[in-house]
Design a protein around this motif. Structure first.
Motif, PDB file in Angstrom:
ATOM      1  N   GLY A  89       0.807  -1.217   0.000  1.00  0.00           N
ATOM      2  CA  GLY A  89       0.000   0.000   0.000  1.00  0.00           C
ATOM      3  C   GLY A  89       0.836   1.261   0.000  1.00  0.00           C
ATOM      4  O   GLY A  89       0.419   2.304  -0.529  1.00  0.00           O
ATOM      5  N   ASP A  90       2.025   1.207   0.590  1.00  0.00           N
ATOM      6  CA  ASP A  90       2.934   2.354   0.566  1.00  0.00           C
ATOM      7  C   ASP A  90       3.719   2.424  -0.736  1.00  0.00           C
ATOM      8  O   ASP A  90       4.147   3.506  -1.143  1.00  0.00           O
ATOM      9  CB  ASP A  90       3.910   2.281   1.747  1.00  0.00           C
ATOM     10  CG  ASP A  90       3.262   2.668   3.067  1.00  0.00           C
ATOM     11  OD1 ASP A  90       2.310   3.470   3.039  1.00  0.00           O
ATOM     12  OD2 ASP A  90       3.692   2.156   4.113  1.00  0.00           O
ATOM     13  N   ARG A  94      -2.764   3.349  -2.066  1.00  0.00           N
ATOM     14  CA  ARG A  94      -3.832   2.680  -1.321  1.00  0.00           C
ATOM     15  C   ARG A  94      -4.905   2.099  -2.241  1.00  0.00           C
ATOM     16  O   ARG A  94      -5.328   0.958  -2.100  1.00  0.00           O
ATOM     17  CB  ARG A  94      -4.504   3.662  -0.366  1.00  0.00           C
ATOM     18  CG  ARG A  94      -3.731   4.226   0.811  1.00  0.00           C
ATOM     19  CD  ARG A  94      -2.355   4.614   0.662  1.00  0.00           C
ATOM     20  NE  ARG A  94      -1.873   5.506   1.713  1.00  0.00           N
ATOM     21  CZ  ARG A  94      -0.637   5.462   2.164  1.00  0.00           C
ATOM     22  NH1 ARG A  94       0.235   4.577   1.688  1.00  0.00           N
ATOM     23  NH2 ARG A  94      -0.236   6.327   3.081  1.00  0.00           N
ATOM     24  N   LYS A  95      -5.344   2.892  -3.206  1.00  0.00           N
ATOM     25  CA  LYS A  95      -6.456   2.474  -4.061  1.00  0.00           C
ATOM     26  C   LYS A  95      -6.093   1.264  -4.906  1.00  0.00           C
ATOM     27  O   LYS A  95      -6.906   0.347  -5.083  1.00  0.00           O
ATOM     28  CB  LYS A  95      -6.870   3.624  -4.968  1.00  0.00           C
ATOM     29  CG  LYS A  95      -7.980   3.230  -5.943  1.00  0.00           C
ATOM     30  CD  LYS A  95      -8.278   4.315  -6.957  1.00  0.00           C
ATOM     31  CE  LYS A  95      -9.307   3.827  -7.967  1.00  0.00           C
ATOM     32  NZ  LYS A  95      -9.597   4.847  -8.989  1.00  0.00           N
ATOM     33  N   TYR A  98      -6.427  -1.862  -2.928  1.00  0.00           N
ATOM     34  CA  TYR A  98      -7.690  -2.015  -2.197  1.00  0.00           C
ATOM     35  C   TYR A  98      -8.619  -3.036  -2.847  1.00  0.00           C
ATOM     36  O   TYR A  98      -9.228  -3.868  -2.177  1.00  0.00           O
ATOM     37  CB  TYR A  98      -8.376  -0.652  -2.121  1.00  0.00           C
ATOM     38  CG  TYR A  98      -9.170  -0.411  -0.855  1.00  0.00           C
ATOM     39  CD1 TYR A  98      -8.913  -1.112   0.312  1.00  0.00           C
ATOM     40  CD2 TYR A  98     -10.171   0.546  -0.829  1.00  0.00           C
ATOM     41  CE1 TYR A  98      -9.630  -0.873   1.468  1.00  0.00           C
ATOM     42  CE2 TYR A  98     -10.897   0.792   0.328  1.00  0.00           C
ATOM     43  CZ  TYR A  98     -10.618   0.080   1.467  1.00  0.00           C
ATOM     44  OH  TYR A  98     -11.325   0.324   2.608  1.00  0.00           O
ATOM     45  N   LEU A 144      -5.034  -0.889   4.874  1.00  0.00           N
ATOM     46  CA  LEU A 144      -5.530  -0.036   3.790  1.00  0.00           C
ATOM     47  C   LEU A 144      -6.764   0.746   4.208  1.00  0.00           C
ATOM     48  O   LEU A 144      -6.862   1.959   3.963  1.00  0.00           O
ATOM     49  CB  LEU A 144      -5.822  -0.894   2.557  1.00  0.00           C
ATOM     50  CG  LEU A 144      -4.573  -1.505   1.902  1.00  0.00           C
ATOM     51  CD1 LEU A 144      -4.965  -2.516   0.840  1.00  0.00           C
ATOM     52  CD2 LEU A 144      -3.698  -0.419   1.305  1.00  0.00           C
ATOM     53  N   THR A 147      -5.741   3.428   6.829  1.00  0.00           N
ATOM     54  CA  THR A 147      -4.946   4.497   6.233  1.00  0.00           C
ATOM     55  C   THR A 147      -5.792   5.381   5.334  1.00  0.00           C
ATOM     56  O   THR A 147      -5.688   6.619   5.381  1.00  0.00           O
ATOM     57  CB  THR A 147      -3.773   3.896   5.436  1.00  0.00           C
ATOM     58  OG1 THR A 147      -2.957   3.117   6.319  1.00  0.00           O
ATOM     59  CG2 THR A 147      -2.926   4.984   4.805  1.00  0.00           C
ATOM     60  N   ILE A 148      -6.631   4.775   4.525  1.00  0.00           N
ATOM     61  CA  ILE A 148      -7.483   5.554   3.625  1.00  0.00           C
ATOM     62  C   ILE A 148      -8.414   6.464   4.413  1.00  0.00           C
ATOM     63  O   ILE A 148      -8.551   7.657   4.108  1.00  0.00           O
ATOM     64  CB  ILE A 148      -8.287   4.606   2.705  1.00  0.00           C
ATOM     65  CG1 ILE A 148      -7.366   4.020   1.628  1.00  0.00           C
ATOM     66  CG2 ILE A 148      -9.466   5.332   2.054  1.00  0.00           C
ATOM     67  CD1 ILE A 148      -8.015   2.948   0.781  1.00  0.00           C
ATOM     68  N   GLU A 235      -7.453   7.955  -5.259  1.00  0.00           N
ATOM     69  CA  GLU A 235      -6.334   7.819  -4.338  1.00  0.00           C
ATOM     70  C   GLU A 235      -6.403   8.935  -3.299  1.00  0.00           C
ATOM     71  O   GLU A 235      -6.905  10.023  -3.568  1.00  0.00           O
ATOM     72  CB  GLU A 235      -5.014   7.901  -5.107  1.00  0.00           C
ATOM     73  CG  GLU A 235      -3.771   7.690  -4.266  1.00  0.00           C
ATOM     74  CD  GLU A 235      -3.776   6.371  -3.534  1.00  0.00           C
ATOM     75  OE1 GLU A 235      -4.201   6.346  -2.358  1.00  0.00           O
ATOM     76  OE2 GLU A 235      -3.371   5.365  -4.141  1.00  0.00           O
ATOM     77  N   THR A 236      -5.919   8.669  -2.089  1.00  0.00           N
ATOM     78  CA  THR A 236      -5.976   9.699  -1.061  1.00  0.00           C
ATOM     79  C   THR A 236      -5.052  10.852  -1.428  1.00  0.00           C
ATOM     80  O   THR A 236      -3.962  10.657  -1.979  1.00  0.00           O
ATOM     81  CB  THR A 236      -5.554   9.144   0.311  1.00  0.00           C
ATOM     82  OG1 THR A 236      -4.170   8.835   0.292  1.00  0.00           O
ATOM     83  CG2 THR A 236      -6.355   7.895   0.657  1.00  0.00           C
ATOM     84  N   TYR A 239      -1.468  10.682   0.110  1.00  0.00           N
ATOM     85  CA  TYR A 239      -0.513   9.812  -0.584  1.00  0.00           C
ATOM     86  C   TYR A 239      -0.021  10.474  -1.861  1.00  0.00           C
ATOM     87  O   TYR A 239       1.176  10.478  -2.161  1.00  0.00           O
ATOM     88  CB  TYR A 239      -1.154   8.461  -0.916  1.00  0.00           C
ATOM     89  CG  TYR A 239      -0.201   7.518  -1.615  1.00  0.00           C
ATOM     90  CD1 TYR A 239       0.644   6.694  -0.879  1.00  0.00           C
ATOM     91  CD2 TYR A 239      -0.123   7.476  -3.004  1.00  0.00           C
ATOM     92  CE1 TYR A 239       1.543   5.835  -1.512  1.00  0.00           C
ATOM     93  CE2 TYR A 239       0.772   6.631  -3.646  1.00  0.00           C
ATOM     94  CZ  TYR A 239       1.601   5.817  -2.883  1.00  0.00           C
ATOM     95  OH  TYR A 239       2.490   4.986  -3.519  1.00  0.00           O
ATOM     96  N   SER A 434       1.013   2.841   5.960  1.00  0.00           N
ATOM     97  CA  SER A 434       0.374   1.549   5.724  1.00  0.00           C
ATOM     98  C   SER A 434       1.263   0.406   6.200  1.00  0.00           C
ATOM     99  O   SER A 434       0.782  -0.570   6.780  1.00  0.00           O
ATOM    100  CB  SER A 434       0.056   1.404   4.232  1.00  0.00           C
ATOM    101  OG  SER A 434      -0.568   0.176   3.959  1.00  0.00           O
TER     102      SER A 434
END
Length: 531
Positions: A89-90, A94-95, A98, A144, A147-148, A235-236, A239, A434
């Protein structure tokens, strides 16, 4: 612009999208809890179906090694998934990761329920294989989702929103019980077996093999429903801005979901570029966050020893205090129904309320006080169960035991079971957030593995009926409760290593906005933010 994007996220008003994100991320945890805990509802049925000796008047039970594998293999997969997907995830965002975890959960849930074979050992082996991969997908959902949600939320209500995602676990546990109650009641009505049938052949109709399969497969349904919406989430912004270092894209993504208007005007764009992009194994990381990681990991480890022991082996405890009759006194359908009813009552009384007390109070009281208070309350109630344990096992006293038992679940969830999920998503840098959450969660699952395998041994209580089936004599439920109380006490001690992130921005907690670590680079751009 990156600083502006992060400031807007921290000060954004609570909007409809925040609640949508809670549901989308939370349905993953709904599925997680359903899949992880529904197995405890059907393990005794599996023993009756596959290990009853033909012609015997004694209902069969899973051999010790098989019972341990069926109960614990998903936790082994979860631990591996938390480490792998947390790291991924890093690295990939994240997306991107997911949707992979959710689809893995769907396919493995269905496959678990379709574990067909010609011999009991191969059925159990196939079931364990698919439950490992089910756990692997579930493991990815932990870092995930946390973090999201943390990277979408504002700093004033962030704790409540992350806790709300985790609180969906309570509904998953309750739904597992309700589905099992309905399924067993329907099949019991179809096959009118007497409630207290002594003959296991007469009390085990062919339809019994469908019950556990239906219960396991049902876990795929909520994950399927939310898959499309997960893929629609951008995506966040944190990030994109801090890790991918694309402030323009972060601003555009934020504008789509948080009702922030984008205007075009000539302006230089500021991008946050950390001078010290230190890695996980660097001296800088361990100087700034090493003790934090020890605190989050050890607290989660100790909590899950107690929490998963209680959840997975409620049926054994209820039998020990004579709330659920012995297996040989009732039909298979009746046994499944009674186990599900007992666990659902406990979930309604203690588990679900505890989660939502945390949701509403975490941003008022703070993470630290909820966690240390929960650990100490669990310590007290565990001792209250253990010291007069023989009193609770006497006929007519199980109501008091259940009330005390429900309080331990209440303070687990209005306490460390929620906060250990929330805090690791708030105190580490974005580029390692993450990963660190995955490590903390994996430590928790190591505790769950110890709890699931250890309690299986410990709770035998020198019962001849169990040792006849191959179980070694255990230290007993009472002594295991003393051990779990000690875990809670030491959990309170290690909470002192974890900072309280109440009301602080993610960058403030992680040190990413420290002057000595950040330089602002100016690049040409025509994008600006306005509200």
């Amino acid at each position: 612009m990156a600083n502006e994007v992060l400031n807007r996220l921290d000060t954004a008003k609570t909007q409809w999208y925040h609640f949508t994100a809670v549901v989308i991320a939370g349905m993953g945890f709904f599925t997680d809890a359903y899949d992880l805990f529904c197995i405890s509802l059907v393990t005794k049925l599996l023993g009756r179906i596959y290990y009853t000796i033909p012609g015997s008047s004694t209902p069969g039970s899973l051999p010790p090694n098989v019972a341990a594998a069926v109960n614990g293999v998903a936790f082994c997969g979860t631990l591996a998934g938390q480490l792998f997907f947390g790291w991924l995830g890093d690295k990939m965002g994240r997306k991107c990761v997911y949707g992979i975890t959710l689809m893995l959960m769907v396919l493995s849930s269905v496959a678990s329920g379709l574990s067909f074979s010609s011999t009991p050992s191969t059925v159990m082996g196939t079931l364990c294989f698919f439950r490992f991969w089910l756990g692997f997908g579930i493991g990815g959902d932990y870092p995930l989702s946390a973090t999201i949600m943390s990277e979408y939320a504002n700093k004033k209500t962030r704790g409540g929103f992350i806790a709300a995602v985790f609180a969906m676990q309570g509904f998953g546990i309750v739904t597992g019980g309700i589905v099992t109650i309905i399924a067993s009641a329907i099949f019991n009505a179809i096959h009118r077996a007497p409630a207290y049938e002594v003959d296991p052949t007469g009390s085990l109709p062919p339809e019994a093999d469908f019950i556990w399969r239906i219960i396991l497969i049902f876990g795929a349904l909520p994950a399927v429903i939310t898959y499309y919406w997960r893929m629609k989430m951008p995506e966040t912004a944190r990030y994109t801005a801090l890790v991918a270092k694309n402030a323009q894209q972060a601003a555009a993504d934020m504008a789509k979901v948080l009702q922030v208007k984008i205007t075009q005007e000539p302006e230089n764009t500021e991008q946050v570029r950390p001078n010290k992009d230190y890695g996980f194994f660097s001296r800088e990381f361990f100087q700034k966050h090493g003790w934090h990681l020890v605190g989050t990991s050890v607290c989660w480890f100790l909590l899950d020893i107690a929490f998963y022991s209680q959840n997975l082996f409620q049926k054994d405890i209820f039998t020990a205090i004579n709330w659920i009759p012995k297996a040989k006194t009732m039909s298979a359908m009746e046994e499944v129904f009674r186990i599900a009813r007992a666990q659902t009552i406990i979930a309604f009384l203690g588990t679900v309320p505890g989660y939502w007390f945390t949701v509403f109070l975490i941003d008022k009281i703070g993470r630290f006080y909820i966690q240390i208070g929960g650990f100490l309350a669990m310590f007290v109630f565990m001792l209250g169960l253990a010291f007069p344990y023989h009193h609770w096992t006497e006929p007519g006293n199980h109501i008091g035991f259940l009330a005390m038992y429900a309080f331990t679940f209440f303070f687990a969830n209005f306490g460390p079971n929620s906060t250990t999920f929330v805090v690791p998503a708030e105190i580490f840098p974005a580029r390692l957030r993450s990963t660190c959450h995955g490590i903390s969660a994996a430590a928790g699952k190591a505790g769950a593995i110890i709890g699931s395998f250890g309690f299986l041994y410990a709770a035998q209580n020198q019962n001849p009926a169990l040792t006849d089936h191959g179980y070694p004599p255990g230290i007993g439920v009472r002594n295991s409760l003393f051990f779990l109380a000690a875990c809670n006490f030491f959990g309170a001690c290690f909470t002192l290593l974890v900072p309280d992130s109440k009301g602080k921005s993610l960058e403030e907690m992680s040190g990413e906005n420290d002057d000595e670590d950040v330089e602002i680079e100016t690049v040409p751009s025509k994008t600006a933010i306005s509200v």
